[in-house]
Design a protein around this motif. Structure first.
Motif, PDB file in Angstrom:
ATOM      1  N   ALA A 176       0.844  -0.855   0.238  1.00 48.89           N
ATOM      2  CA  ALA A 176      -0.074   0.307   0.160  1.00 48.89           C
ATOM      3  C   ALA A 176       1.209   1.579   0.347  1.00 48.89           C
ATOM      4  O   ALA A 176       1.559   1.536   0.973  1.00 48.89           O
ATOM      5  N   GLY A 177       0.400   2.313  -1.318  1.00 50.17           N
ATOM      6  CA  GLY A 177       1.193   3.639  -0.500  1.00 50.17           C
ATOM      7  C   GLY A 177       0.935   4.733   0.428  1.00 50.17           C
ATOM      8  O   GLY A 177      -0.257   4.203   0.177  1.00 50.17           O
ATOM      9  N   LEU A 178       2.065   4.968   0.884  1.00 51.73           N
ATOM     10  CA  LEU A 178       1.130   5.170   2.175  1.00 51.73           C
ATOM     11  C   LEU A 178       1.965   6.548   2.314  1.00 51.73           C
ATOM     12  O   LEU A 178       4.059   6.232   2.072  1.00 51.73           O
ATOM     13  N   GLN A 179       1.603   7.488   3.454  1.00 49.24           N
ATOM     14  CA  GLN A 179       2.658   8.536   3.779  1.00 49.24           C
ATOM     15  C   GLN A 179       3.499   8.671   4.802  1.00 49.24           C
ATOM     16  O   GLN A 179       2.898   7.338   5.565  1.00 49.24           O
ATOM     17  N   THR A 180       4.801   8.475   4.674  1.00 52.83           N
ATOM     18  CA  THR A 180       5.665   7.280   5.985  1.00 52.83           C
ATOM     19  C   THR A 180       6.147   8.231   6.847  1.00 52.83           C
ATOM     20  O   THR A 180       6.664   7.626   7.773  1.00 52.83           O
ATOM     21  N   GLY A 181       5.913   9.397   6.882  1.00 50.66           N
ATOM     22  CA  GLY A 181       5.746  10.362   7.812  1.00 50.66           C
ATOM     23  C   GLY A 181       7.926  10.537   7.916  1.00 50.66           C
ATOM     24  O   GLY A 181       8.360  10.265   7.595  1.00 50.66           O
ATOM     25  N   SER A 182       7.716  11.000   9.753  1.00 48.67           N
ATOM     26  CA  SER A 182       9.183  10.465   9.977  1.00 48.67           C
ATOM     27  C   SER A 182      10.745   9.845   9.774  1.00 48.67           C
ATOM     28  O   SER A 182      11.599  10.104   9.586  1.00 48.67           O
ATOM     29  N   THR A 183       9.560   8.449   9.041  1.00 49.59           N
ATOM     30  CA  THR A 183      10.740   7.671   8.849  1.00 49.59           C
ATOM     31  C   THR A 183      11.782   7.819   8.031  1.00 49.59           C
ATOM     32  O   THR A 183      12.767   7.505   7.471  1.00 49.59           O
ATOM     33  N   PHE A 184      11.096   8.649   7.134  1.00 51.83           N
ATOM     34  CA  PHE A 184      11.546   8.840   5.255  1.00 51.83           C
ATOM     35  C   PHE A 184      12.924  10.378   6.241  1.00 51.83           C
ATOM     36  O   PHE A 184      13.669  10.266   5.246  1.00 51.83           O
ATOM     37  N   LYS A 185      12.832  10.608   7.086  1.00 53.88           N
ATOM     38  CA  LYS A 185      14.045  11.389   7.652  1.00 53.88           C
ATOM     39  C   LYS A 185      15.241  10.878   7.954  1.00 53.88           C
ATOM     40  O   LYS A 185      16.716  11.094   7.651  1.00 53.88           O
ATOM     41  N   ILE A 186      15.397   9.464   7.715  1.00 57.73           N
ATOM     42  CA  ILE A 186      16.637   8.884   7.345  1.00 57.73           C
ATOM     43  C   ILE A 186      17.485   8.929   6.938  1.00 57.73           C
ATOM     44  O   ILE A 186      18.589   9.303   6.144  1.00 57.73           O
ATOM     45  N   VAL A 187      16.533   8.900   5.568  1.00 57.28           N
ATOM     46  CA  VAL A 187      16.975   8.747   3.721  1.00 57.28           C
ATOM     47  C   VAL A 187      17.585  10.772   3.347  1.00 57.28           C
ATOM     48  O   VAL A 187      18.155  10.587   2.779  1.00 57.28           O
ATOM     49  N   THR A 188      16.566  11.341   3.976  1.00 58.52           N
ATOM     50  CA  THR A 188      17.350  13.037   3.800  1.00 58.52           C
ATOM     51  C   THR A 188      18.620  12.860   4.992  1.00 58.52           C
ATOM     52  O   THR A 188      19.747  13.231   3.904  1.00 58.52           O
ATOM     53  N   SER A 209       7.499   3.038  -9.236  1.00 57.57           N
ATOM     54  CA  SER A 209       6.334   2.928  -9.253  1.00 57.57           C
ATOM     55  C   SER A 209       5.961   1.737  -8.632  1.00 57.57           C
ATOM     56  O   SER A 209       6.160   1.332  -7.876  1.00 57.57           O
ATOM     57  N   ILE A 210       4.678   2.183  -8.016  1.00 58.73           N
ATOM     58  CA  ILE A 210       3.961   1.199  -7.685  1.00 58.73           C
ATOM     59  C   ILE A 210       2.846   1.725  -7.833  1.00 58.73           C
ATOM     60  O   ILE A 210       2.050   2.454  -8.399  1.00 58.73           O
ATOM     61  N   PRO A 211       1.834   0.360  -7.512  1.00 58.50           N
ATOM     62  CA  PRO A 211       0.205   0.870  -7.777  1.00 58.50           C
ATOM     63  C   PRO A 211      -0.449   1.584  -7.499  1.00 58.50           C
ATOM     64  O   PRO A 211      -0.960   2.309  -6.386  1.00 58.50           O
ATOM     65  N   GLY A 212      -1.068   2.180  -8.563  1.00 56.45           N
ATOM     66  CA  GLY A 212      -1.769   3.437  -8.711  1.00 56.45           C
ATOM     67  C   GLY A 212      -0.558   4.739  -9.207  1.00 56.45           C
ATOM     68  O   GLY A 212      -1.784   5.920  -8.499  1.00 56.45           O
ATOM     69  N   ILE A 213       0.429   4.926  -8.495  1.00 56.81           N
ATOM     70  CA  ILE A 213       1.485   5.933  -8.499  1.00 56.81           C
ATOM     71  C   ILE A 213       2.108   5.648 -10.105  1.00 56.81           C
ATOM     72  O   ILE A 213       3.056   4.726 -10.189  1.00 56.81           O
ATOM     73  N   ASP A 214       2.478   5.965 -11.332  1.00 58.41           N
ATOM     74  CA  ASP A 214       3.700   5.609 -11.909  1.00 58.41           C
ATOM     75  C   ASP A 214       4.854   6.389 -12.290  1.00 58.41           C
ATOM     76  O   ASP A 214       4.932   5.636 -11.905  1.00 58.41           O
ATOM     77  N   GLN A 215       4.014   7.530 -10.903  1.00 55.89           N
ATOM     78  CA  GLN A 215       6.075   8.671 -10.585  1.00 55.89           C
ATOM     79  C   GLN A 215       6.255   8.463  -9.158  1.00 55.89           C
ATOM     80  O   GLN A 215       5.349   9.114  -8.642  1.00 55.89           O
ATOM     81  N   THR A 216       7.051   7.652  -8.609  1.00 53.05           N
ATOM     82  CA  THR A 216       7.344   8.242  -6.938  1.00 53.05           C
ATOM     83  C   THR A 216       7.942   9.406  -6.954  1.00 53.05           C
ATOM     84  O   THR A 216       8.610   9.743  -7.646  1.00 53.05           O
ATOM     85  N   LEU A 217       7.365   9.954  -5.520  1.00 54.71           N
ATOM     86  CA  LEU A 217       8.488  11.036  -4.258  1.00 54.71           C
ATOM     87  C   LEU A 217       8.561  11.807  -5.988  1.00 54.71           C
ATOM     88  O   LEU A 217       9.543  12.409  -5.926  1.00 54.71           O
ATOM     89  N   THR A 218       7.526  12.548  -6.082  1.00 49.88           N
ATOM     90  CA  THR A 218       7.512  13.542  -7.497  1.00 49.88           C
ATOM     91  C   THR A 218       6.387  13.963  -6.949  1.00 49.88           C
ATOM     92  O   THR A 218       5.402  13.944  -6.546  1.00 49.88           O
ATOM     93  N   GLU A 219       6.309  15.686  -7.909  1.00 50.27           N
ATOM     94  CA  GLU A 219       5.289  16.807  -7.229  1.00 50.27           C
ATOM     95  C   GLU A 219       4.698  16.420  -8.777  1.00 50.27           C
ATOM     96  O   GLU A 219       5.512  18.315  -9.357  1.00 50.27           O
ATOM     97  N   ASN A 220       3.688  15.506  -9.383  1.00 46.47           N
ATOM     98  CA  ASN A 220       3.030  15.250  -9.743  1.00 46.47           C
ATOM     99  C   ASN A 220       4.215  15.837 -11.489  1.00 46.47           C
ATOM    100  O   ASN A 220       4.136  15.939 -13.203  1.00 46.47           O
ATOM    101  N   GLY A 221       5.366  14.665 -11.067  1.00 48.00           N
ATOM    102  CA  GLY A 221       6.773  14.571 -12.166  1.00 48.00           C
ATOM    103  C   GLY A 221       7.427  15.403 -12.050  1.00 48.00           C
ATOM    104  O   GLY A 221       8.323  15.007 -12.877  1.00 48.00           O
ATOM    105  N   GLU A 222       7.494  16.616 -11.075  1.00 48.11           N
ATOM    106  CA  GLU A 222       7.701  17.437 -11.512  1.00 48.11           C
ATOM    107  C   GLU A 222       9.072  17.483  -9.674  1.00 48.11           C
ATOM    108  O   GLU A 222       8.654  16.525  -8.957  1.00 48.11           O
ATOM    109  N   THR A 223      10.120  17.858  -8.983  1.00 47.19           N
ATOM    110  CA  THR A 223      11.065  18.016  -8.296  1.00 47.19           C
ATOM    111  C   THR A 223       9.381  17.784  -7.533  1.00 47.19           C
ATOM    112  O   THR A 223       8.734  18.844  -6.587  1.00 47.19           O
ATOM    113  N   PRO A 224      10.117  17.467  -6.050  1.00 45.05           N
ATOM    114  CA  PRO A 224       8.694  16.859  -5.250  1.00 45.05           C
ATOM    115  C   PRO A 224       9.404  17.876  -3.502  1.00 45.05           C
ATOM    116  O   PRO A 224       9.872  19.063  -4.177  1.00 45.05           O
TER     117      PRO A 224
END
Length: 513
Positions: free
Chosen positions: A384-396, A474-489
């Protein structure tokens, strides 16, 4: 000087003389056959090769070939999915073809039978059981290496291919198919052949036979199918997986129109009925009983296994009929621990809370434990595509370290402006100015917004790092992940603004490990 013989002829009677005016020499020559005789000889040789030799081979094979009886042609194959130990069964895939209900041809409405004839073999009741032109196309395909050159098989040939000789691409197999088809046409009635075909042909949705197909597409007995519904099933035979209206409505409907038009030509329906026909709605394939035996989250593991097999060229039909033994990377002990851990956590929440868990081996990338829910046919929360919250700070933080920013670097934790928004910390928490290591420990939003702003390419670097660490493009329902409508997030990516799956986060952390 002159010879005693003023002239000589060779054995063929041709006169010979030297170019010298004074000498005549004996010269041996051969009379050439007329050109038309050579052409006839060549044509006869070609005819012998192309017609006589194949005919002799055909009748020789015909004389010794035995046509199997229907009960000899059952294909009852079950595929098993195992844990990594190769013995702990996670799921069984039992195709309807293995436990299907054979039905008498008289139970199939005439308009449904005619729809199948319209789709696959419009002169079925008058042909000899095989198509010479289809064999010719297959032969050309073998000679030219063009696999798509084949086609035009009759219903009898299709049944023989599926039930007797297999689908290997070779002239020998095709020749055997023709022999058995011709002999079957003489030994079986046309209705017997059509009945056997309708009970075995694959319609997609894991449905073998017209009875299973009626339930898989319309959840009704075959006796209740309308003309339009029968045409949907008939249309699917050509390419079952690709012509499911739920996944490919335009092509499915094009093929349906071909079948419906053919019914007019067969005098099964009139033009007024054809004009009024509307493409019927089918049921959601996700609600169809797939014949699989899997309890709890193992059913979701089974779905992931089937998807991975398909991605590696192992078709749905091969799984359903091949009797495969499929060994996964699931560790039985870790799997049980995962299920127990999730259930333990869920017990403290209400019934409206859902959870997922997945464990990825850092060394191999193999999934060793997987929990996406307790319903084997339900929604899979691991994917399931979900907002991951602060866990994503690890990536930053990983993106920062890659650019030479150490975890000891000091960042302000006071409120910060991001776009048109002012970002604060949960419950107003702050560390003043502190290291990134401390900011991560405290999960300070403001420090990580500032860190994102200080990266070479801002938020894009965070998205790029996530993809490098294993987040899916890409994940089910989202063709391009981690973008703002295909542009820079937006910079909010560092706070888990965009959707990722639990599987993505497990992969990211396994890569870092």
């Amino acid at each position: 000087m002159t010879n005693d013989n003023s002239s000589n002829e060779d054995v063929n009677g041709a006169a010979a003389s030297s170019g010298d005016a004074g000498d005549n020499l004996r010269v041996r020559t051969r009379r050439r056959r007329p050109r038309w005789r050579r052409v006839i000889t060549t044509v006869c040789s070609v005819i012998a090769v192309l017609i006589i030799v194949p005919l002799v081979a055909f009748f020789a094979a015909y004389a010794v070939t035995k046509v199997p009886q229907p009960e000899e042609l059952q294909n009852n194959q079950i595929s098993n999915i195992y844990a990594a130990d190769g013995s702990s069964e996670l799921a069984r895939i039992v195709p309807p073809e293995g436990n299907r209900e054979n039905i008498d041809i008289n139970e199939v409405p005439e308009h449904v039978r005619n729809a199948v004839l319209s789709a696959e073999d419009r002169d079925f009741y008058s042909n000899s059981g095989f198509s010479v032109t289809g064999f010719g196309r297959a032969a050309i395909g073998q000679l030219t290496g063009n696999d798509s050159a084949g086609g035009g098989s009759t219903i009898t040939q299709q049944y023989v291919k599926n039930a007797v000789v297999g689908d290997e691409r070779s002239l020998v197999r095709k020749g055997k198919e023709l022999v058995v088809s011709a002999k079957m046409t003489r030994e079986w009635s046309k209705d017997e052949i059509l009945e056997a075909y309708l009970n075995t042909i694959y319609f997609g949705r894991n449905a073998y036979g017209i009875s299973a197909a009626a339930k898989a597409y319309f959840n009704k007995p075959v006796q209740e199918l309308t003309v339009e519904e029968g045409a949907v099933l008939a249309a699917s035979i050509q390419r079952p997986s690709q012509l499911d209206p739920w996944t490919n409505r335009p092509e499915a409907e094009d093929r349906w129109n071909y079948v419906m038009d053919g019914l007019v030509g067969l005098d099964s329906i009139d033009r007024n009925q054809r004009s009024a026909a509307v493409y019927p709605e089918t049921i959601d394939p996700a609600t169809v009983d797939q014949g699989s035996i899997a309890e709890g989250t193992n059913g979701l593991i089974k779905s992931q296994v089937l998807a991975e097999l398909a991605a590696n060229g192992i078709s749905e039909e091969a799984v359903n009929t091949g009797g495969l033994k499929i060994t996964t990377t699931i560790d039985s002990a870790k799997q049980q621990s995962m299920v127990d851990a999730v259930h333990s956590r869920l017990d403290s929440y209400g019934d409206d809370v859902r959870a997922a868990g997945v464990s990825v081996n850092p060394k191999t990338g193999g999934v060793e434990a997987y929990y996406g829910g307790d319903d084997p046919n339900g929604f899979d929360w691991v994917n399931a595509g979900l907002q991951t919250g602060s866990t994503f700070k690890i990536v930053t933080l990983a993106a920062a370290v890659e650019q030479g920013i150490p975890t000891s670097a000091m960042y302000d934790s006071s409120p910060v402006t991001s776009g048109d928004n002012t970002v604060t910390n949960d419950s107003g928490e702050t560390c003043g100015t502190c290291s990134l290591a401390q900011a991560l420990k405290m999960s300070l939003n403001t420090s990580f917004i500032r860190l994102t702003q200080s990266l070479d390419n801002g938020a894009q670097d965070v998205a790029d790092m996530a993809h490098k660490l294993g987040a899916a493009e890409s994940i089910p329902g989202i063709d391009q992940t981690l973008t703002e409508n295909g542009e820079t997030p937006y910079e909010g990516i560092t706070l888990g603004q965009y959707q990722s799956r639990p599987l993505d986060m497990a992969s990211i952390l396994a890569t870092l490990s």
